[in-house]
Design a protein around this motif. Structure first.
Motif, PDB file in Angstrom:
ATOM      1  N   ASN A 296      61.955 -27.408  27.214  1.00 44.09           N
ATOM      2  CA  ASN A 296      61.033 -28.028  26.302  1.00 44.09           C
ATOM      3  C   ASN A 296      61.318 -29.494  25.958  1.00 44.09           C
ATOM      4  O   ASN A 296      60.645 -30.074  25.080  1.00 44.09           O
ATOM      5  N   GLY A 297      62.293 -30.135  26.630  1.00 41.66           N
ATOM      6  CA  GLY A 297      62.544 -31.550  26.446  1.00 41.66           C
ATOM      7  C   GLY A 297      61.654 -32.389  27.339  1.00 41.66           C
ATOM      8  O   GLY A 297      60.906 -31.878  28.181  1.00 41.66           O
ATOM      9  N   GLN A 298      61.755 -33.731  27.180  1.00 38.23           N
ATOM     10  CA  GLN A 298      60.884 -34.640  27.925  1.00 38.23           C
ATOM     11  C   GLN A 298      61.604 -35.344  29.077  1.00 38.23           C
ATOM     12  O   GLN A 298      61.087 -36.298  29.646  1.00 38.23           O
ATOM     13  N   GLY A 299      62.793 -34.854  29.450  1.00 32.68           N
ATOM     14  CA  GLY A 299      63.576 -35.526  30.472  1.00 32.68           C
ATOM     15  C   GLY A 299      62.876 -35.651  31.811  1.00 32.68           C
ATOM     16  O   GLY A 299      63.039 -36.643  32.529  1.00 32.68           O
ATOM     17  N   PHE A 300      62.073 -34.642  32.174  1.00 34.45           N
ATOM     18  CA  PHE A 300      61.404 -34.689  33.472  1.00 34.45           C
ATOM     19  C   PHE A 300      60.402 -35.842  33.560  1.00 34.45           C
ATOM     20  O   PHE A 300      60.011 -36.238  34.669  1.00 34.45           O
ATOM     21  N   ALA A 301      59.977 -36.379  32.410  1.00 34.26           N
ATOM     22  CA  ALA A 301      59.074 -37.538  32.451  1.00 34.26           C
ATOM     23  C   ALA A 301      59.761 -38.732  33.105  1.00 34.26           C
ATOM     24  O   ALA A 301      59.115 -39.521  33.819  1.00 34.26           O
ATOM     25  N   LEU A 334      51.188 -42.776  33.215  1.00 36.31           N
ATOM     26  CA  LEU A 334      50.817 -41.652  34.076  1.00 36.31           C
ATOM     27  C   LEU A 334      51.726 -40.444  33.844  1.00 36.31           C
ATOM     28  O   LEU A 334      51.248 -39.306  33.750  1.00 36.31           O
ATOM     29  N   ALA A 335      53.030 -40.680  33.764  1.00 36.78           N
ATOM     30  CA  ALA A 335      53.960 -39.576  33.539  1.00 36.78           C
ATOM     31  C   ALA A 335      53.735 -38.924  32.176  1.00 36.78           C
ATOM     32  O   ALA A 335      53.806 -37.697  32.038  1.00 36.78           O
ATOM     33  N   PHE A 336      53.467 -39.739  31.157  1.00 31.74           N
ATOM     34  CA  PHE A 336      53.298 -39.194  29.811  1.00 31.74           C
ATOM     35  C   PHE A 336      51.974 -38.448  29.643  1.00 31.74           C
ATOM     36  O   PHE A 336      51.849 -37.608  28.736  1.00 31.74           O
ATOM     37  N   GLU A 337      50.975 -38.721  30.495  1.00 30.24           N
ATOM     38  CA  GLU A 337      49.777 -37.889  30.470  1.00 30.24           C
ATOM     39  C   GLU A 337      50.132 -36.453  30.861  1.00 30.24           C
ATOM     40  O   GLU A 337      49.642 -35.486  30.270  1.00 30.24           O
ATOM     41  N   ASP A 338      50.982 -36.302  31.866  1.00 33.91           N
ATOM     42  CA  ASP A 338      51.430 -34.964  32.260  1.00 33.91           C
ATOM     43  C   ASP A 338      52.327 -34.350  31.191  1.00 33.91           C
ATOM     44  O   ASP A 338      52.257 -33.146  30.920  1.00 33.91           O
ATOM     45  N   LEU A 339      53.182 -35.189  30.604  1.00 30.33           N
ATOM     46  CA  LEU A 339      54.047 -34.708  29.528  1.00 30.33           C
ATOM     47  C   LEU A 339      53.220 -34.080  28.417  1.00 30.33           C
ATOM     48  O   LEU A 339      53.541 -33.004  27.899  1.00 30.33           O
ATOM     49  N   ARG A 508      47.720 -39.698  25.308  1.00 31.89           N
ATOM     50  CA  ARG A 508      47.799 -38.305  24.865  1.00 31.89           C
ATOM     51  C   ARG A 508      49.225 -37.973  24.426  1.00 31.89           C
ATOM     52  O   ARG A 508      50.187 -38.580  24.885  1.00 31.89           O
ATOM     53  N   ALA A 509      49.349 -36.946  23.568  1.00 35.97           N
ATOM     54  CA  ALA A 509      50.652 -36.529  23.067  1.00 35.97           C
ATOM     55  C   ALA A 509      50.749 -35.009  23.099  1.00 35.97           C
ATOM     56  O   ALA A 509      49.732 -34.314  22.981  1.00 35.97           O
ATOM     57  N   PRO A 510      51.961 -34.470  23.268  1.00 31.02           N
ATOM     58  CA  PRO A 510      52.120 -33.010  23.311  1.00 31.02           C
ATOM     59  C   PRO A 510      51.830 -32.339  21.973  1.00 31.02           C
ATOM     60  O   PRO A 510      51.752 -31.116  21.897  1.00 31.02           O
ATOM     61  N   THR A 511      51.681 -33.143  20.927  1.00 35.33           N
ATOM     62  CA  THR A 511      51.335 -32.597  19.607  1.00 35.33           C
ATOM     63  C   THR A 511      49.830 -32.577  19.374  1.00 35.33           C
ATOM     64  O   THR A 511      49.373 -32.087  18.337  1.00 35.33           O
ATOM     65  N   GLY A 512      49.047 -33.117  20.314  1.00 31.91           N
ATOM     66  CA  GLY A 512      47.605 -33.233  20.126  1.00 31.91           C
ATOM     67  C   GLY A 512      46.842 -32.076  20.736  1.00 31.91           C
ATOM     68  O   GLY A 512      47.382 -31.006  21.037  1.00 31.91           O
TER      69      GLY A 512
END
Length: 583
Positions: A296-301, A334-339, A508-512
């Motif tokens: 559940n971390g964001q390291g893969f971004a 681009l990476a954070f859209e997937d995140l 976009r954000a994972p909280t949205g």
């Protein structure tokens, strides 16, 4: 004071006002960049943390025969006392460990879960129309996982008893230590937030926090600070171990406190907690591999960013020019859209590993327009798919290297300090989404999306750099900037962290919600070291650029590199109070 001396001091003060320090530039250096300083070299052991005393604690433990894990635990305990503005045992922990005996990287996810007794429907009712969880108070509090992480790592790789690892922090908590300048600034910022009208009302009980941290207002730089309650808690852990925190007296105290103030965590939540050993994933870039922990971390971004950027020839670009900033920012977007779409608790949502493929990186890179920012890139796929911080790194004489990050989220956390325990609960649950269709939607007993990520780089199958760069969403983009600085532009370990950074926010954000549409291309913040010509060029391309000179949003970096001859190289940076210590 005699009049001549007073007059001279007065004249000096007037001169200082006329010729401010801002107008005086840096001095020179015999080697390296003028805006940096020398890395630290050591042969037997080395530690880089956000506080000089914590770095020295780690070295003392190494000299007593402790492993790098023992030293990391000791330093983290000291930081929970000395830097409570960024971490503490009320928060979670993640780590990557290189073990020279098995010649393997180990990852640990020490994140806690939401209360089992708080249902989604009850949460929505409590929020009374709000579209997100609040930053403070009991609703965003999840089970603290840091203590579990300490004992899990110690059980596998520790050499000294935990009472020795915790002894330095206990002594400092009882005897006191001088507050350092950056941490004093963060104390003031946190106190202002806790007492701000509209936010203070979210905190069900603040008297404990005031008594522990703010009895005379926020501590100032140079002031001696003590925390005898935390010393007692550490003593209990030293005597009774992990069980005391999750099944014993400390668990019952935390549960009783939460029940008293109307919170939702209970003894059963603490007793059910367990972290897990996880497998880091790595991607290659310019002859090295960057390794990160899975959601559940964001390291893969960060790995996704590198897979995009390897399709560009960054080394041929001007490191201070608009082309490289534009390319790296678009890769981040681009990476954070997937995140925002796919990163969540793996127990409830399987991560699509296609996101880490080189082919997917090529597809995403092809979307980048070299002339202007993408309007609304959106996430890739579709594939089916069911947050302030401290970072430290330690290496020992046997070759073990520890990359550890630990946080309460949003500075000090929730504002809630359990009775007599001397630490603040985290507010990590604020990072849940309320969209019932989102993989990261709130649910009882679930781990929220996490911002804190340790990093590790390998080279030719051998451990190379243990590093991290704390600070919310800054972390993946910071990891990538450090790697680019070293691998594409030949900066040394210290320069790679001191160089001016960017921090892109927005999108976009994972909280949205899954159907959120970004209103614009976001905000691109840069440090003063980025030339104004570059800033103007980026603005002309369509980036919303601002220059920020206080360093706060650009994170804090620590790193240890292992040379081929076994000598360690350490680095920390000007944005924090920390130092590197070695022997």
């Amino acid at each position: 004071m005699c009049k001549p001396i007073a007059a001279a001091l007065s004249a000096m003060a007037l001169f200082g006002a006329a010729m401010s320090a801002d107008e005086l530039g840096a001095g020179g250096r015999p080697v390296g960049e003028i805006w940096s300083r020398s890395p630290v070299y050591a042969q037997n052991g080395i530690a880089a943390t956000a506080h000089p005393l914590a770095s020295q604690v780690a070295i003392d433990i190494l000299k007593e025969g402790g492993s790098a894990v023992d030293a990391a635990i000791a330093a983290n305990a000291a930081l929970g006392l000395m830097e409570p503005t960024g971490n503490g045992i009320g928060g979670d922990l993640f780590a990557i460990i290189w073990d020279p005996e098995t010649e393997k990287l180990y990852g640990y996810n020490g994140s806690g879960r939401s209360p089992k007794g708080l249902s989604y429907d009850t949460l929505i009712e409590k929020l009374d129309g709000a579209d997100s969880l609040p930053p403070f108070g009991a609703l965003p509090v999840s089970v603290p996982g840091a203590v579990d992480g300490w004992f899990a790592m110690h059980g596998r790789f520790g050499k000294l008893p935990m009472r020795e690892n915790l002894a330095p922090a206990i002594a400092y908590a009882e005897d006191g230590f001088p507050v350092s300048p950056v941490i004093a600034t963060y104390f003031s910022m946190n106190y202002a937030r806790f007492t701000e009208e509209g936010l203070r009302e979210q905190i069900e009980e603040f008297a404990n926090a005031e008594a522990t941290y703010f009895s005379d207002g926020p501590p100032e730089a140079g002031e001696i600070f003590r925390n005898p309650d935390l010393a007692k808690t550490y003593r209990t852990l030293a005597r009774k171990g992990r069980r005391a925190f999750y099944e014993g007296e400390l668990a019952r105290t935390m549960s009783d406190y939460m029940e008293r103030i109307g919170g939702y965590l209970r003894y059963e939540d603490f007793a059910a907690h367990e972290g897990e050993w996880v497998e880091p994933a790595c991607v290659s870039y310019q002859g090295a591999e960057l390794c990160e922990l899975p959601p559940n971390g964001q390291g893969f971004a960060a790995l996704q960013m590198l897979n995009i950027l390897k399709n560009a020839d960054l080394a041929s670009m001007d490191r201070a020019g608009p082309e490289i900033f534009h390319t790296m920012v678009e890769a981040k977007r681009l990476a954070f859209e997937d995140l925002a779409r796919y990163y969540a608790d793996p127990d409830t949502s399987e991560f699509p590993m296609e996101l880490l493929s080189e082919e997917y990186g090529q597809e995403r890179f092809a979307l980048i327009d070299p002339e202007k920012p993408l309007g609304n890139p959106g996430p890739g796929g579709p594939w089916d798919s069911d947050g302030d911080t401290t970072y430290l790194t330690v290496a020992d004489k046997d070759g073990m290297m520890v990359s550890l990050i630990q946080s309460n989220y949003r500075g000090m956390g929730s504002g809630l300090v359990p009775d007599g325990l001397g630490f603040m609960f985290q507010d990590r649950g604020q990072l849940f989404s309320l969209d019932p269709n989102h993989p990261n939607v709130y649910a009882p007993g679930k781990r929220p999306f996490h911002t804190i990520i340790p990093a590790f780089a390998m080279k030719d199958g051998q451990p190379w750099i243990s590093f991290g760069l704390m600070g919310g969403a800054m972390q993946p983009q910071g990891h990538v900037q450090v790697m680019v600085n070293i691998l594409d532009f030949g900066m040394n370990l210290q320069e790679a962290g001191d160089a001016a950074r960017f921090n892109h926010s927005g999108g976009r954000a994972p909280t949205g919600n899954l159907d959120d549409q970004p209103a614009d291309t976001g905000r691109l913040s840069v440090e003063p070291g980025v030339p104004m010509a570059t800033v103007k060029a980026l603005r002309a391309m369509g980036h919303n650029v601002e220059v920020i000179d206080n360093g706060i949003i650009f994170g804090g970096y620590q790193a240890i590199m292992r040379q081929d001859n076994g000598v360690y190289v350490g680095a920390t940076e000007m944005r924090k109070d920390g130092t590197v210590a070695g022997y």
